[in-house]
Design an enzyme around this catalytic site. Structure first.
Site, PDB file in Angstrom:
ATOM      1  N   SER B 126       0.838  -1.201   0.000  1.00 25.67           N
ATOM      2  CA  SER B 126       0.000   0.000   0.000  1.00 25.67           C
ATOM      3  C   SER B 126       0.868   1.244   0.000  1.00 25.67           C
ATOM      4  O   SER B 126       1.997   1.217   0.516  1.00 25.67           O
ATOM      5  CB  SER B 126      -0.897   0.015   1.234  1.00 25.67           C
ATOM      6  OG  SER B 126      -1.536   1.267   1.361  1.00 25.67           O
ATOM      7  N   TYR B 139      -1.612  -0.024  10.490  1.00 26.52           N
ATOM      8  CA  TYR B 139      -1.748  -0.509   9.116  1.00 26.52           C
ATOM      9  C   TYR B 139      -0.544  -0.077   8.283  1.00 26.52           C
ATOM     10  O   TYR B 139       0.056  -0.884   7.558  1.00 26.52           O
ATOM     11  CB  TYR B 139      -3.037   0.059   8.508  1.00 26.52           C
ATOM     12  CG  TYR B 139      -3.303  -0.339   7.077  1.00 26.52           C
ATOM     13  CD1 TYR B 139      -3.851  -1.577   6.768  1.00 26.52           C
ATOM     14  CD2 TYR B 139      -3.024   0.544   6.029  1.00 26.52           C
ATOM     15  CE1 TYR B 139      -4.097  -1.930   5.447  1.00 26.52           C
ATOM     16  CE2 TYR B 139      -3.271   0.196   4.706  1.00 26.52           C
ATOM     17  CZ  TYR B 139      -3.810  -1.038   4.424  1.00 26.52           C
ATOM     18  OH  TYR B 139      -4.061  -1.388   3.119  1.00 26.52           O
TER      19      TYR B 139
END
Lengths: 417, 233
Positions: B126, B139
């Site tokens: 990501s 995250y």
């Protein structure tokens, strides 16, 4: 509130809830002011394709466009398509949509074998003509008020090619529309007429009749087409008496001069407006209203004459006026719009009170001739007109409603509920 | 995102084996792929956080498919930092699913591909891992770890006939982000799937999806720390 999996339970909060696919209904039927919209577009999975029995099962957010892309190379088509392929299966069922072949094939719902309905209680009910028949009849054409359709099984049609052998004929007046339609409906799978709303007097009902049959051929490989788009809402709509008059006259003349049969691709014949992304923006910020009604066979000609004269006299000319005769087929839904007779659809740019007054006259004409307004296209019909036009079906329909479901349209036509 | 990749592979008539934690969802995606034209070698329910199961899972995949062209690692869990702070078990899941489970599966899969002598391993990381911020640090840290792991794995596997590709999507309109408000930078899963499949075929080993995120992250990485703190990004 998006629904991503058909096994999810989306009912959080007080509601009221309303399923919402691609929002292509023209009125407030797909809106739920103050409530919760359950967005079904992510339910876009196919479930099963039985080529031997020509049955496709898919989730309710799959679009008709996605179905055509899948099944056409296999020699199948959809038995009924509306004027746009950018609608979901759930929406096509909830509005029991019709197409240019209504006189042959009936409505979309007539080809739905069964559907799975998710109720606000969390209960999932598979309904069909054989099982839970009253709920099936209420859900087809049921405006999304009986629960969320999560999946459906649709009967496909075998067709070698998606193309159409199409013919266009100039029609001089309303009388000729009825004569030509009658003759064409017997020989052609698809018929629809385009009417110049600004033509008056003896030219009333002047227009073009499109008719066609599925092409019997091995189809050429599909070409990807570029789409135009209207990039923003136009500050002032370019549609006024002058431009619409010029457009209508040119359109009539073009087809008057070019006759004959041509083999045409699927999209320009069935989905002309899908070629321009967000075409509605051409009406500007104020938007537009659509009017569509059905008139029973006996009243169709005088009723259409009155409606078209009213429109012509008001000078609120319409970009798109579409006329079609419905066939005798009984629609499968309690509130399904199509019934034997004729239907006319018109778009009007929103010019405030002038437009509202015109709609009042049009609604009165429909009422007087025993006709009905199409809820999927409506934003203005008075509550008592809805109650009257559906008086026979409403008690049975209400019995099947999901109590936690409602819509802006439903509240508008049921004041006090 | 994985579902969008599977659809594109299915439409091209490819053969797939799908692994997912939820058996119902696995079946729904598998049926969809089959109708769209995929050959389904196998559907396997598995919790990829249980790293002890990875070997058996890869055995089964390589047995079912024969030669494997692409292994796509697309597992991911997103949770708000305050929820993770309240619930360390949730924080652990974010770290394990996005980092530990993904990295160990990547390691095991890369070794199988290397033994086969061909193939591409694609890991979905990501942009959040490029610069970890306060608003998603569990995250972001996990994705940063996964990106770094893939970076090292790529070096380690060089000369062994395989590619290791890192895909860094930006904002993607998927079930994982259903609760977030969408803006102009959001991409559809299908657009990201296109980037993933192109990257699996050829080109750079680290790709952003859509490509403009490379520039955005170049700028975000260059932000001084005091500004990042001040902006509360």
């Amino acid at each position: 509130m998006p629904l991503h999996w058909r096994t999810d339970a989306p009912f959080a909060g007080a509601g009221p809830f309303l399923p919402h696919g691609l929002g292509r209904s023209y009125g407030d039927e797909c809106l739920n002011d103050g409530g919760v919209l359950i967005r079904t577009r992510s339910l876009d999975r196919f479930i099963a394709l039985d080529e031997d029995r020509a049955l496709l099962t898919c989730e309710a957010g799959v679009t008709l466009s996605e179905i055509l892309k899948l099944v056409e190379p296999l020699g199948f088509g959809l038995p009924v398509v509306p004027g746009t392929k950018l609608v979901t299966v759930g929406g096509a069922i909830a509005n029991d949509v019709h197409g240019k072949n209504h006189h042959r094939a009936g409505t979309f719902g007539a080809h739905v074998e069964e559907l799975e309905l998710l109720r606000s209680t969390g209960e999932r009910i598979v309904c069909s003509r054989a099982s839970h028949a009253p709920l099936f009849a209420a859900t087809v054409g049921g405006l999304g008020l009986t629960g969320v359709i999560v999946s459906a099984t649709i009967r496909l049609r075998r067709q070698p090619s998606p193309r159409v052998d199409a013919e266009t004929l100039a029609i001089r007046d309303l009388r000729e529309f009825f004569d030509l339609s009658l003759e064409s409906d017997a020989r052609f799978e698809y018929t629809v007429a385009w009417i110049d709303c600004l033509a008056r007097g003896r030219h009333l009902g002047r227009g073009i009749l499109h008719r066609g049959n599925p092409a019997q051929e091995i189809p050429p490989p599909p070409r990807s087409s570029r789409r135009l788009a209207v990039p923003f809402e136009l500050p002032v709509s370019p549609l006024n008496g002058f431009t619409v008059r010029a457009f209508n006259a040119a359109y009539y003349l073009r087809h008057r001069l070019s006759g004959g049969t041509r083999r045409v691709p699927r999209d320009p014949f069935f989905f002309p407006l899908d070629g321009v992304d967000r075409w509605n923006r051409i009406y500007g910020r104020a938007g537009f209203f659509q009017f569509q009604c059905q008139l029973p066979p006996g009243a169709a000609e005088p009723g259409l004459r009155e409606i078209l004269s009213t429109v012509a006299a008001a000078g609120e000319g319409s970009f798109l006026a579409v006329l079609k005769n419905f066939g005798e087929a009984t629609s499968p839904g309690l509130l399904s719009f199509p019934r034997e007779g004729s239907t006319v659809a018109l778009d009007f740019p929103n010019r405030g009170s002038r437009t509202l007054r015109l709609f009042e006259r049009l609604h009165a004409a429909v009422r007087e001739h025993g006709g009905r307004i199409y809820p999927a296209k409506d934003a203005l019909m008075p509550a008592d007109q809805f109650q009257t036009q559906h008086r026979r079906e409403l008690p049975a329909f209400r019995a099947q409603l999901d109590p936690a479901f409602s819509s802006s349209l439903w509240r508008r036509v049921n004041p006090g509920e | 995102m994985a579902q969008a990749v599977v659809r594109r592979v299915a439409s091209a008539g490819g053969e797939v084996m799908l692994v997912a934690r939820d058996p119902e969802k696995l079946r729904h995606v598998g049926d969809d792929a089959r109708v769209r034209g995929a050959k389904i070698a196998d559907l396997l329910q598995a919790d990829l956080d249980l790293v002890g199961g990875h070997a058996a899972l890869l055995d089964r995949a390589f047995a079912a498919l024969g030669t494997v062209d692409v292994v796509l690692i697309a597992q991911g869990v997103l949770a708000a930092p305050e929820d993770c702070e309240r619930d360390p078990a949730l924080a652990e899941r974010v770290l394990v699913t996005n980092m530990v489970g993904a990295a160990l599966l990547a390691q095991a899969a890369a070794l199988r591909l290397a033994a086969q002598g061909s193939g591409t391993l694609v890991g979905i990381s990501s942009v959040a891992g490029d610069r970890v911020r306060g608003s998603n640090y569990q995250y972001g840290a996990a994705k940063a770890g996964f990106s770094a792991f893939l970076e090292g794995l790529r070096c380690r596997m060089s000369g062994r006939g395989i590619r290791v590709v890192t895909v860094k999507p930006g904002f993607v309109d998927s079930p994982m982000t259903a609760h977030l408000a969408k803006g102009p930078l959001w991409a559809s899963p299908d657009a990201v799937a296109g980037v993933i499949l192109r990257a699996a075929e050829r080109g750079r080993d680290v790709v952003y999806a859509p490509g403009y995120w490379r520039l955005i992250m170049l700028a975000v990485r260059a932000l001084p720390r005091w500004l990042l703190i001040k902006l509360r990004l």
